[in-house]
Design an enzyme around this catalytic site. Sequence first.
Site, PDB file in Angstrom:
ATOM      1  N   CYS B  85      30.421   5.310 -17.966  1.00 30.08           N
ATOM      2  CA  CYS B  85      30.808   6.694 -17.667  1.00 30.08           C
ATOM      3  C   CYS B  85      31.186   7.429 -18.958  1.00 30.08           C
ATOM      4  O   CYS B  85      30.339   7.674 -19.795  1.00 30.08           O
ATOM      5  CB  CYS B  85      31.935   6.701 -16.638  1.00 30.08           C
ATOM      6  SG  CYS B  85      32.219   8.300 -15.868  1.00 30.08           S
ATOM      7  N   HIS B 194      30.003   2.853 -12.127  1.00 31.03           N
ATOM      8  CA  HIS B 194      31.131   2.004 -12.525  1.00 31.03           C
ATOM      9  C   HIS B 194      31.043   0.583 -11.980  1.00 31.03           C
ATOM     10  O   HIS B 194      31.629   0.287 -10.935  1.00 31.03           O
ATOM     11  CB  HIS B 194      32.438   2.642 -12.033  1.00 31.03           C
ATOM     12  CG  HIS B 194      32.824   3.860 -12.796  1.00 31.03           C
ATOM     13  ND1 HIS B 194      33.687   3.827 -13.864  1.00 31.03           N
ATOM     14  CD2 HIS B 194      32.437   5.144 -12.656  1.00 31.03           C
ATOM     15  CE1 HIS B 194      33.832   5.056 -14.355  1.00 31.03           C
ATOM     16  NE2 HIS B 194      33.092   5.871 -13.638  1.00 31.03           N
ATOM     17  N   GLU B 196      32.658  -1.912 -12.988  1.00 30.79           N
ATOM     18  CA  GLU B 196      33.986  -2.553 -13.023  1.00 30.79           C
ATOM     19  C   GLU B 196      34.810  -2.228 -11.779  1.00 30.79           C
ATOM     20  O   GLU B 196      35.816  -2.888 -11.530  1.00 30.79           O
ATOM     21  CB  GLU B 196      34.738  -2.151 -14.305  1.00 30.79           C
ATOM     22  CG  GLU B 196      35.469  -0.813 -14.264  1.00 30.79           C
ATOM     23  CD  GLU B 196      34.567   0.406 -14.390  1.00 30.79           C
ATOM     24  OE1 GLU B 196      33.348   0.289 -14.174  1.00 30.79           O
ATOM     25  OE2 GLU B 196      35.094   1.498 -14.687  1.00 30.79           O
TER      26      GLU B 196
END
Lengths: 79, 223
Positions: B85, B194, B196
Site C-alpha cells: 500500500c 494488504h 498482512e
Amino acid sequence: MARVVVDVMPKPEILDPQGQAVANALPRLGFDGITAVRQGKHFELEVADDVDDATLAKIAETFLANPVIEDWTVRRVEA
Amino acid sequence: MRVGVITFPGTLDDVDAQRAVKYADGEAVPLWHGDHDLKGVDAVIVPGGFSYGDYLRCGAIARFAPVMQEVIEAANKGMPVLGICNGFQILAEAHLLPGALVRNHKLHFVCRDQWLSVENNTTAWTTRYDAKAEILVPLKSGEGGYQANEETLKELEGENRVVFRYVGENPNGSRNNIAGITNARGNVVGLMPHPEHAIDALTGPTDDGLGMFLSLLDTVVKA
C-alpha cells in the site's frame, strides 16, 4: 531573495479524476461552457539569490513533481 | 529469519506486518525512519499507512528518509523488499519499482476484501503460491491507481513482472488491472492490497496473505 513559482500538472495522458470531478460539478452549479478542467499544484518558494536555475530544476524534478505522472515548470517572479 | 519493518510518522500497518512475520516463524525487527542502518536484517517490509501525512504526494517525503537510503542500497544488492500500500507508493517514488500510484479513478477510498490472481510465483515473496492462484485479501486505499507509460507496461507484461492482478471489476483504475509488480531481479515487490491483514481467518477474510511471508522464509533459508 526572489520568489520562484513551480507549477506541477498531471501529464495530459494521465487520467485526472479530480479535474474531471470539478468539470462535472460546474454545469450543476449553473456555470456552462467549461469543457475541461485539469487540477495541479502551485508552489511558491522564497529563494536566496545564489540559488541557480539548475538547482531549482532539480528541486522540481526530483521532489516537487513526479515526472512519471507530472509535468512541471519553474519561473522567477517579482516578489 | 530477521525481517525489518519500517515505521514512519503516519505509518499504520507496521504492527500487523510484524505479526505476519511472526506467523511465518520470523523475527520482526522494528526500524525507525530516522535509522541509518538496517540492523543486519535479511529482508525489509515497508508497510502501509500515511507516511508524513501523504503530504506532497503519497510516499514522496518518506522516500528521502534516512532508512530508505539504506533500503535502496540493499534492494539494489538483492535484499528482498516488500512494499504494501503506502509502502508500494514509497518504493515507486524511490524508483525501486517503475510507474506511480494515483488517486482512484472514481475518487472514492476503496475498503473491501479483494480477489487477486497471482501472476508471477517466482519472486522472493510469492513462491508459495500456485501459478494463477486466486487469493482474497483486504484492499484499503484512496490512491491505488497504478499508472505507467505504454513502454513500461509493455516491459512489465513482457518480462512477467506483474505479480498480482485484480480479479473482477477494476477497483481503482489501475492500468491492466495491476495490483502488484516486481523489479527485474524479482527481489522487490510492491502491491496495493494488504496480505498482512489476511494471515489468520480469525482476524482477516482468509489466511491467503500468509503465503507471501512464508515465501520469504523459503527465499531467506535458500540464500
